[in-house]
Design an enzyme around this catalytic site. Sequence first.
Site, short mmCIF file in Angstrom:
data_model
loop_
_atom_site.label_atom_id
_atom_site.label_comp_id
_atom_site.label_asym_id
_atom_site.label_seq_id
_atom_site.Cartn_x
_atom_site.Cartn_y
_atom_site.Cartn_z
N GLY A 140 65.57 65.39 21.42
CA GLY A 140 66.33 66.68 21.33
C GLY A 140 65.55 67.95 21.59
O GLY A 140 66.10 68.77 22.32
N THR A 141 64.23 68.06 21.03
CA THR A 141 63.53 69.25 21.39
C THR A 141 63.21 69.61 22.77
O THR A 141 63.60 70.66 23.46
CB THR A 141 62.16 69.11 20.58
OG1 THR A 141 62.68 68.88 19.17
CG2 THR A 141 61.57 70.46 20.72
N ASN B 98 72.90 70.43 11.99
CA ASN B 98 72.28 69.50 11.34
C ASN B 98 71.80 69.51 9.80
O ASN B 98 71.46 68.77 8.97
CB ASN B 98 70.88 69.12 12.02
CG ASN B 98 70.00 70.49 12.03
OD1 ASN B 98 70.63 71.41 12.60
ND2 ASN B 98 68.87 70.53 11.72
N GLN C 149 73.40 65.85 17.16
CA GLN C 149 74.08 65.54 15.69
C GLN C 149 75.61 64.84 15.88
O GLN C 149 75.92 64.35 14.95
CB GLN C 149 74.12 66.48 14.57
CG GLN C 149 72.67 66.89 14.05
CD GLN C 149 72.00 65.92 13.20
OE1 GLN C 149 72.50 64.80 12.87
NE2 GLN C 149 70.54 65.82 13.08
N HIS D 182 66.99 58.85 18.15
CA HIS D 182 66.59 58.58 16.65
C HIS D 182 67.69 58.90 15.59
O HIS D 182 67.30 58.65 14.43
CB HIS D 182 65.09 58.81 16.52
CG HIS D 182 64.95 60.46 16.25
ND1 HIS D 182 64.71 60.80 14.83
CD2 HIS D 182 64.88 61.34 16.99
CE1 HIS D 182 64.50 62.08 15.13
NE2 HIS D 182 64.64 62.49 16.34
N THR E 281 56.26 58.61 34.15
CA THR E 281 56.97 57.35 34.18
C THR E 281 57.89 57.15 33.12
O THR E 281 57.48 57.44 31.69
CB THR E 281 55.66 56.32 34.11
OG1 THR E 281 54.56 56.29 35.21
CG2 THR E 281 56.20 54.68 34.18
N CYS F 249 61.29 70.28 10.15
CA CYS F 249 60.38 71.10 10.32
C CYS F 249 60.56 72.06 9.27
O CYS F 249 59.19 72.79 9.32
CB CYS F 249 60.46 71.80 11.91
SG CYS F 249 62.15 71.52 12.43
C1 LIG Z 1 70.56 69.71 16.04
C2 LIG Z 1 69.23 69.02 16.28
N1 LIG Z 1 68.58 69.40 17.42
C3 LIG Z 1 67.49 69.13 18.11
C4 LIG Z 1 66.67 68.29 17.23
C5 LIG Z 1 65.50 67.70 17.41
O1 LIG Z 1 65.41 66.39 17.99
P1 LIG Z 1 63.98 65.56 18.21
O2 LIG Z 1 63.74 65.29 16.80
O3 LIG Z 1 64.61 64.28 19.05
O4 LIG Z 1 63.24 66.44 18.94
C6 LIG Z 1 67.13 67.86 15.87
C7 LIG Z 1 66.66 66.74 14.93
O5 LIG Z 1 66.04 67.37 13.96
C8 LIG Z 1 68.51 68.28 15.47
O6 LIG Z 1 69.00 67.85 14.33
#
Ligand SMILES: Cc1ncc(COP(=O)(O)O)c(C=O)c1O
Length: 384
Positions: free
Chosen positions: A71-72, A152, A180, A202, A238, A328
């Site tokens: 996600g990040t 989230n 989410q 995940h 890759t 985080c």
């Molecule tokens: C809404 C949202 N965006 C982005 C992320 C980041 O995803 P990832 O942990 O796969 O980098 C999260 C994860 O906590 C999330 O809840």
Amino acid sequence: MPNIYFDHASTTPLHPDVLAVMVDIYQGPPGNPSSTHSFGRTAKRHLTQARDRIARIVGCHPSELMFTSGGTESDNTALRGTLDALRHAGKRHIITSSAEHHAVLHMANRLEEEGYEVTLLEPDEDGIISPGKVRGALREDTAIISLMYVNNEVGTIQPIEEIGAAAKEAGVLFHVDGVQALGSIHLNLSELPVDLMSFTAHKINGPQGIGALYIGKSVPFQPQILGGSQESKRRAGTENAAAAAGFAKAVELANEHFEQKGRHMSLLRETFIQGLEAELGSSAIAINGHKERTLPHIINISLLGADTETLLMNLDMEGIAASSGSACTSGSLERSHVLKAMSLPPERLNSAVRFSFGLGNTLEEIEYAVKKIATILNRIRIKV
Ligand SMILES: Cc1ncc(COP(=O)(O)O)c(C=O)c1O
């Protein structure tokens, strides 16, 4: 002592069927999806099939899905990739909200340092970003709007269709963090007024370290990771074919068990809230987030008169894992930026805990947790 995991919005257990798919590939012959020999072709087939299967469920063309590390990366790349592509169009304005994930907020900060202008919209006290506010923030030079589908920390579902319609009318790109939402809201990207959407595996019982970014066909995009020609020259490196296959399996399982999961999560939620109200009295708790526009499995609740860190520590000692918000921010004493953005009063801000349910959670666990929370509160609460 039990081991109760109520932090599924942070990460989820790997589904055994997902693990089986991945182990099968990892135990098989080696193969780089870019190699032309039969080993490579097998790896490529896993990757292509995974992309096809995910695309079918989220309603887009497979070529519109780019695998990422999660996600990040998807959020970062959605902003950077489009803004770089629009660099010469004189579009320097970004609209987002103060309740976004840090993957968007910190990138927005960086972009601001580099000369972009960022409008941070404030959510209301339920965590909703009103489409009217978005319309009001649009400018001639707005390049992109970036908002999350589901928050989230509080589970609030944003009015994505209305905001997307406003973006379309204005000719502005719309990126949605769908991390989410995937697996909890039916998505049909071919019909949603959305240009880019971020996903991660995940959060839906898939592996960590893989996700995807939906990039609509005609969306301007400049690659950010340079090297080989992987992912249609949009992201070099890759690919992890086994993880992609695991991701696809997780998406399919979520889709298959969609209704059943929704019912089970709603039952857990109701039992939890009613149990807490019965044990503590309804004036002793406050649910943070929208009452109806919410995902059932995420409950952000203020246990008034207690302190978040003390609560989390005591819950942990009783074998119950919950969270103060996004992974985080927890670990530090910082209060949730989402709850702050929702302008909650200090007594709610300082006593908020996020419980998020998922695969494997039972009614018995909920009942156990309710009793333990009552005991903990009796012990630690400053009488109000
Ligand atoms: C809404 C949202 N965006 C982005 C992320 C980041 O995803 P990832 O942990 O796969 O980098 C999260 C994860 O906590 C999330 O809840």
